[in-house]
Design a protein around this motif. Structure first.
Motif, short mmCIF file in Angstrom:
data_model
loop_
_atom_site.label_atom_id
_atom_site.label_comp_id
_atom_site.label_asym_id
_atom_site.label_seq_id
_atom_site.Cartn_x
_atom_site.Cartn_y
_atom_site.Cartn_z
N TRP A 195 0.34 -15.51 -15.16
CA TRP A 195 -0.19 -16.17 -14.00
C TRP A 195 -0.06 -15.27 -12.77
O TRP A 195 0.72 -14.31 -12.76
N THR A 226 8.33 -10.24 -14.33
CA THR A 226 7.18 -9.57 -13.73
C THR A 226 6.77 -8.42 -14.63
O THR A 226 7.62 -7.65 -15.08
N ILE A 281 13.29 -18.40 -24.18
CA ILE A 281 12.23 -18.25 -23.19
C ILE A 281 12.57 -17.09 -22.26
O ILE A 281 13.72 -16.95 -21.83
N TRP A 282 11.55 -16.28 -21.96
CA TRP A 282 11.71 -15.17 -21.01
C TRP A 282 10.64 -15.30 -19.94
O TRP A 282 9.48 -15.55 -20.24
N GLU A 283 11.04 -15.11 -18.68
CA GLU A 283 10.07 -15.03 -17.58
C GLU A 283 10.36 -13.78 -16.77
O GLU A 283 11.53 -13.44 -16.53
N GLU A 321 0.77 -14.89 -8.78
CA GLU A 321 1.49 -15.50 -7.67
C GLU A 321 0.62 -15.46 -6.43
O GLU A 321 0.10 -14.41 -6.05
N GLU A 371 7.88 -16.97 -25.13
CA GLU A 371 8.86 -17.82 -25.82
C GLU A 371 8.68 -17.72 -27.32
O GLU A 371 7.60 -17.45 -27.83
N GLY A 402 3.06 -17.43 -24.91
CA GLY A 402 3.35 -17.26 -23.49
C GLY A 402 2.09 -17.33 -22.66
O GLY A 402 1.01 -17.68 -23.14
N ARG A 403 2.22 -16.95 -21.40
CA ARG A 403 1.07 -16.99 -20.50
C ARG A 403 1.31 -16.01 -19.35
O ARG A 403 2.44 -15.59 -19.08
N SER A 445 3.13 -12.74 -12.82
CA SER A 445 4.32 -13.09 -13.60
C SER A 445 3.86 -13.49 -14.99
O SER A 445 2.68 -13.79 -15.22
N TYR A 446 4.81 -13.50 -15.91
CA TYR A 446 4.48 -13.92 -17.27
C TYR A 446 5.69 -14.57 -17.91
O TYR A 446 6.84 -14.38 -17.48
N SER A 447 5.40 -15.35 -18.94
CA SER A 447 6.47 -15.97 -19.72
C SER A 447 6.21 -15.71 -21.19
O SER A 447 5.05 -15.61 -21.62
#
Length: 314
Positions: free
Chosen positions: A297, A252, A248-250, A299, A239, A294-295, A235-237
């Motif tokens: 990560w 896959t 902000i967007w989150e 799951e 902003e 953003g980042r 996943s990623y975010s």
């Protein structure tokens, strides 16, 4: 539209007789047999029988033949102006039904078996599988040109770095700044690409400006350099903000199996309207200054609760 400053903070139409003859004389040779697990060996002679002498692709019905028994595929029949490329006789409309029956009885390995695909298919099902095979080469994810390069992930990473001069970053933190002196000149071709390496995988961060209807917008989204099933493990975010406001967007990341245009046109990413982008930029709104952070990560499955928990890179 040209960007004033982008800073990275972190097959054969019209075939001639000579070309046809050359193609026939350089007919591709196969090894004596190909073994796939315990299924068995496909004889060289069968491969040769089903290979078109012009395009060297496998032939599928209707398979045509001349009066002397030379065969070729239906696509090449029109390209050689209805003349046999081997004996130069007129082809007519003769079908090689015997060879079509032979093809129906075959089971062959996927053409990507050398890349790791273990599957065996009936001859007429093989082509459909190969169009979607997970072991097929990937297309270059570079969106600024019609790049035709294909290959595995490591090859494409090297290609992006050396041929397209794409910036490479290690880590899962995204931090980019986009600066444009005249934000009202938005065209479809303004974009940038950066590659990130984290969790042993590669990700493509796209940022671009384009017209959405009559309104210019800015969009950022992430693509995973691998197949869709593996992309779902991450996943990623993203902003962007300023003047006390934040978007902000989150989501896959999408696989690079999906084209850049397909992802962009589905609006699967952080979209910033121009007026909002100018508001985030502050000042007199004569210059666009956007910082996108953003980042990424991974799951992970929680063995106790059976739910996904984020695994953040340090």
């Amino acid at each position: 539209m040209e960007m004033d400053s982008i800073e990275c903070v972190s097959l054969m139409d019209g075939v001639e007789d000579e070309e046809i003859q050359s193609s026939v004389s350089s007919h591709q040779q196969y090894p004596s047999g190909k073994r796939n697990n315990n299924i068995g060996i496909v004889p060289t002679s069968v491969h040769e029988l089903l290979e078109c002498p012009v395009c060297t692709n496998s032939m599928y019905p209707p398979i045509h033949q001349c009066h002397n028994g030379h065969t070729l595929c239906s696509t090449c029949k029109t390209r050689v102006h209805n003349r046999c490329p081997t004996c130069r006789q007129e082809l007519g409309d003769i079908r090689c039904l015997a060879l079509e029956k032979v093809a129906e009885s075959l089971e062959l390995p996927c053409k990507y078996f050398s890349l790791g695909c273990p599957e065996i298919f009936p001859y007429y099902s093989k082509l459909k599988h190969e169009m979607l095979c997970n072991f097929r080469p990937y297309s270059c994810p570079y969106a600024g040109s019609e790049c035709s390069v294909t290959g595995d992930i490591l090859y494409l990473v090297t290609h992006l770095r050396d041929d397209h001069k794409v910036d490479m970053h290690t880590g899962c933190t995204l931090n980019h700044r986009y600066v444009k002196s005249n934000p009202r000149e938005v065209e479809n071709a303004t974009w940038m690409l950066t590659v990130f390496h984290c969790f042993g995988q590669y990700f493509c961060l796209h940022f671009e400006a384009f017209q959405l209807g009559m309104a210019p917008v800015y969009m950022a989204f992430l693509r995973f350099m691998g197949d869709e099933t593996d992309a779902r493990n991450y996943s990623y975010s993203l902003e962007v903000g300023g003047n006390g406001r934040k978007l902000i967007w989150e989501g896959t990341p999408r696989s690079i199996r999906d084209s850049h245009r397909k992802v962009r046109d589905s609006h699967d990413g952080l979209i910033i309207q121009r007026n909002m982008a100018l508001f985030f930029s502050g000042g007199d709104r004569k210059e666009l200054k956007l910082r996108v952070t953003g980042r990424i990560w991974k799951e992970q499955q929680n063995p106790d609760g059976g739910v996904c928990i984020p695994n953040l890179c340090s």
